[in-house]
Design a protein around this motif. Structure first.
Motif, PDB file in Angstrom:
ATOM      1  N   GLU A  58     -10.939  53.454  13.541  1.00 57.74           N
ATOM      2  CA  GLU A  58     -10.890  52.659  14.772  1.00 57.74           C
ATOM      3  C   GLU A  58      -9.643  53.015  15.580  1.00 57.74           C
ATOM      4  N   PHE A  59      -8.509  53.161  14.902  1.00 58.52           N
ATOM      5  CA  PHE A  59      -7.259  53.514  15.564  1.00 58.52           C
ATOM      6  C   PHE A  59      -7.371  54.864  16.263  1.00 58.52           C
ATOM      7  N   VAL A  60      -7.924  55.865  15.568  1.00 60.83           N
ATOM      8  CA  VAL A  60      -8.032  57.209  16.135  1.00 60.83           C
ATOM      9  C   VAL A  60      -9.007  57.224  17.310  1.00 60.83           C
ATOM     10  N   LEU A  61     -10.117  56.519  17.194  1.00 63.35           N
ATOM     11  CA  LEU A  61     -11.073  56.463  18.308  1.00 63.35           C
ATOM     12  C   LEU A  61     -10.439  55.839  19.545  1.00 63.35           C
ATOM     13  N   ARG A  62      -9.720  54.753  19.339  1.00 61.75           N
ATOM     14  CA  ARG A  62      -9.041  54.079  20.454  1.00 61.75           C
ATOM     15  C   ARG A  62      -7.967  54.983  21.061  1.00 61.75           C
ATOM     16  N   ARG A  63      -7.200  55.654  20.194  1.00 57.73           N
ATOM     17  CA  ARG A  63      -6.167  56.575  20.669  1.00 57.73           C
ATOM     18  C   ARG A  63      -6.780  57.698  21.493  1.00 57.73           C
TER      19      ARG A  63
ATOM     20  N   TYR B 217      -7.734  60.414  26.724  1.00 61.80           N
ATOM     21  CA  TYR B 217      -8.652  60.898  27.764  1.00 61.80           C
ATOM     22  C   TYR B 217      -8.426  60.146  29.075  1.00 61.80           C
ATOM     23  N   LYS B 218      -8.257  58.853  28.981  1.00 60.39           N
ATOM     24  CA  LYS B 218      -8.005  58.026  30.181  1.00 60.39           C
ATOM     25  C   LYS B 218      -6.724  58.488  30.876  1.00 60.39           C
ATOM     26  N   ASN B 219      -5.660  58.704  30.103  1.00 52.86           N
ATOM     27  CA  ASN B 219      -4.398  59.174  30.676  1.00 52.86           C
ATOM     28  C   ASN B 219      -4.549  60.560  31.282  1.00 52.86           C
ATOM     29  N   TYR B 220      -5.369  61.400  30.671  1.00 50.80           N
ATOM     30  CA  TYR B 220      -5.629  62.743  31.200  1.00 50.80           C
ATOM     31  C   TYR B 220      -6.354  62.640  32.542  1.00 50.80           C
ATOM     32  N   ILE B 221      -7.367  61.800  32.604  1.00 50.57           N
ATOM     33  CA  ILE B 221      -8.127  61.599  33.845  1.00 50.57           C
ATOM     34  C   ILE B 221      -7.197  61.078  34.948  1.00 50.57           C
TER      35      ILE B 221
ATOM     36  N   SER C  81      -0.808  65.701  31.952  1.00 52.39           N
ATOM     37  CA  SER C  81      -1.197  67.011  31.425  1.00 52.39           C
ATOM     38  C   SER C  81      -1.366  66.947  29.911  1.00 52.39           C
ATOM     39  N   ALA C  82      -2.057  67.935  29.372  1.00 50.32           N
ATOM     40  CA  ALA C  82      -2.235  68.013  27.920  1.00 50.32           C
ATOM     41  C   ALA C  82      -0.873  68.165  27.239  1.00 50.32           C
ATOM     42  N   ARG C  83       0.041  68.880  27.863  1.00 49.41           N
ATOM     43  CA  ARG C  83       1.383  69.058  27.297  1.00 49.41           C
ATOM     44  C   ARG C  83       2.119  67.720  27.218  1.00 49.41           C
ATOM     45  N   GLU C  84       2.056  66.923  28.294  1.00 53.10           N
ATOM     46  CA  GLU C  84       2.700  65.602  28.297  1.00 53.10           C
ATOM     47  C   GLU C  84       2.089  64.699  27.226  1.00 53.10           C
ATOM     48  N   LEU C  85       0.767  64.708  27.161  1.00 54.02           N
ATOM     49  CA  LEU C  85       0.065  63.865  26.193  1.00 54.02           C
ATOM     50  C   LEU C  85       0.421  64.263  24.758  1.00 54.02           C
ATOM     51  N   ALA C  86       0.549  65.551  24.521  1.00 48.65           N
ATOM     52  CA  ALA C  86       0.925  66.034  23.189  1.00 48.65           C
ATOM     53  C   ALA C  86       2.282  65.455  22.787  1.00 48.65           C
ATOM     54  N   GLY C  87       3.209  65.409  23.723  1.00 52.67           N
ATOM     55  CA  GLY C  87       4.524  64.851  23.436  1.00 52.67           C
ATOM     56  C   GLY C  87       4.482  63.358  23.181  1.00 52.67           C
TER      57      GLY C  87
ATOM     58  N   GLU D  21     -18.639  63.301  25.212  1.00 56.38           N
ATOM     59  CA  GLU D  21     -19.200  61.981  24.903  1.00 56.38           C
ATOM     60  C   GLU D  21     -19.499  61.199  26.173  1.00 56.38           C
ATOM     61  N   ASP D  22     -18.627  61.300  27.178  1.00 65.45           N
ATOM     62  CA  ASP D  22     -18.869  60.622  28.452  1.00 65.45           C
ATOM     63  C   ASP D  22     -20.105  61.185  29.143  1.00 65.45           C
ATOM     64  N   LEU D  23     -20.229  62.508  29.119  1.00 64.06           N
ATOM     65  CA  LEU D  23     -21.410  63.136  29.727  1.00 64.06           C
ATOM     66  C   LEU D  23     -22.684  62.733  28.997  1.00 64.06           C
ATOM     67  N   SER D  24     -22.633  62.725  27.671  1.00 65.13           N
ATOM     68  CA  SER D  24     -23.800  62.335  26.871  1.00 65.13           C
ATOM     69  C   SER D  24     -24.167  60.883  27.119  1.00 65.13           C
ATOM     70  N   ALA D  25     -23.171  60.019  27.229  1.00 65.70           N
ATOM     71  CA  ALA D  25     -23.425  58.595  27.472  1.00 65.70           C
ATOM     72  C   ALA D  25     -24.056  58.413  28.850  1.00 65.70           C
ATOM     73  N   GLY D  26     -23.616  59.198  29.833  1.00 66.09           N
ATOM     74  CA  GLY D  26     -24.190  59.129  31.174  1.00 66.09           C
ATOM     75  C   GLY D  26     -25.652  59.539  31.205  1.00 66.09           C
ATOM     76  N   GLU D  27     -25.998  60.560  30.432  1.00 62.30           N
ATOM     77  CA  GLU D  27     -27.390  61.008  30.347  1.00 62.30           C
ATOM     78  C   GLU D  27     -28.267  59.956  29.686  1.00 62.30           C
ATOM     79  N   ASN D  28     -27.738  59.281  28.677  1.00 66.15           N
ATOM     80  CA  ASN D  28     -28.496  58.240  27.968  1.00 66.15           C
ATOM     81  C   ASN D  28     -28.709  57.010  28.818  1.00 66.15           C
ATOM     82  N   LYS D  29     -27.883  56.834  29.867  1.00 64.70           N
ATOM     83  CA  LYS D  29     -28.022  55.670  30.739  1.00 64.70           C
ATOM     84  C   LYS D  29     -28.899  56.007  31.945  1.00 64.70           C
ATOM     85  N   GLY D  30     -29.480  57.192  31.944  1.00 63.22           N
ATOM     86  CA  GLY D  30     -30.338  57.584  33.053  1.00 63.22           C
ATOM     87  C   GLY D  30     -29.615  58.337  34.122  1.00 63.22           C
TER      88      GLY D  30
END
Length: 119
Positions: A65-70, A75-79, A83-89, A108-117
């Motif tokens: 649960e912790f890893v999924l939330r992290r 991903y939210k911070n990336y959006i 940057s990936a470098r900042e997030l890594a730090g 996963e976001d793309l797949s979820a969007g397809e499943n919602k029509g």
């Protein structure tokens, strides 16, 4: 970001509290201890669970649960422009690990969007 650092610290503390050992002398007969000492004298040894008693990863500690939330947070911070470098730090991960997390979350976001029509 501070919230995620607190989460990481709290997880680390909880995890270390769960890691403990049992004294062999409290649970094993002397002859078995003697036999083990023949191979491993005074060292820590891990005895795995029987296959029938195994639990899935994260079942006891909520690690999954912790890893999924992290990962969702990364991903939210990336959006939002980090940057990936900042997030890594921030998350104490390699840049490659962050890139994999971002790619997986995007998928996963793309797949979820397809499943919602959508898509």
């Amino acid at each position: 970001m501070m919230n995620s650092l607190c989460s990481i610290l709290a997880y680390t503390i909880r995890r270390s509290e769960l890691m403990s050992y049992i004294k062999a002398a409290d649970v094993l007969p002397r002859e078995i201890i003697d036999k083990i000492q023949h191979y491993v004298d005074g060292e820590y040894i891990y005895i795995p669970r029987k296959e029938s008693n195994r639990k899935t990863w994260g079942e006891n500690t909520r690690s999954k649960e912790f890893v999924l939330r992290r990962n969702e947070e990364i991903y939210k911070n990336y959006i939002e422009g980090m940057s990936a470098r900042e997030l890594a730090g921030v998350y104490f991960l390699s840049q490659k690990s962050v890139q994999k997390i971002i790619a997986r979350q995007r998928w996963e976001d793309l797949s979820a969007g397809e499943n919602k029509g959508g898509g």
